[in-house]
Design a protein around this motif. Sequence first.
Motif, PDB file in Angstrom:
ATOM      1  N   UNK A  26       1.157  -1.235  -0.084  1.00  0.00           N
ATOM      2  CA  UNK A  26       0.054   0.025   0.350  1.00  0.00           C
ATOM      3  C   UNK A  26       0.730   1.017  -0.033  1.00  0.00           C
ATOM      4  N   UNK A  27       2.073   1.066   0.840  1.00  0.00           N
ATOM      5  CA  UNK A  27       2.777   2.484   1.163  1.00  0.00           C
ATOM      6  C   UNK A  27       3.511   2.776  -0.321  1.00  0.00           C
ATOM      7  N   UNK A  28       3.780   1.075  -1.093  1.00  0.00           N
ATOM      8  CA  UNK A  28       4.534   1.672  -2.070  1.00  0.00           C
ATOM      9  C   UNK A  28       3.660   2.239  -3.242  1.00  0.00           C
ATOM     10  N   UNK A  29       1.964   1.836  -3.419  1.00  0.00           N
ATOM     11  CA  UNK A  29       1.511   1.990  -4.258  1.00  0.00           C
ATOM     12  C   UNK A  29       0.749   3.423  -4.134  1.00  0.00           C
ATOM     13  N   UNK A  30       1.243   4.030  -2.943  1.00  0.00           N
ATOM     14  CA  UNK A  30       1.407   5.202  -2.251  1.00  0.00           C
ATOM     15  C   UNK A  30       1.910   6.174  -3.493  1.00  0.00           C
TER      16      UNK A  30
END
Length: 97
Positions: free
Chosen positions: A76-80
């Motif tokens: 999720x952090x990487x997507x953000x």
Amino acid sequence: MGESRKREAKTLECGGYGGSNPPLCTRDWEGSVGMVFEGVRRKVVALAMLGVLAAVAWRTMDAGRVRTLVFVLLGGFALRVTLTPGRSRYDGEGSPD
């Protein structure tokens, strides 16, 4: 006596005496430090750090729900990071893209 004179000279070099809590010396250095990450480079560093965290989680955690949760959060952090604009409000002058 000699040491107090040296200390006094060093204090004056760094911008004066600040009482019982003297200020730190904040002199300008000639060169700039290369630890400033801006724009796309900031994204690459952030994604690399997330990759390192994922590798550490893979190597150190047993397979199961907790490791899956860690991977979901890191993903999720990487997507953000991937979906945000290239520039940040902290990247100096101008407005973000």
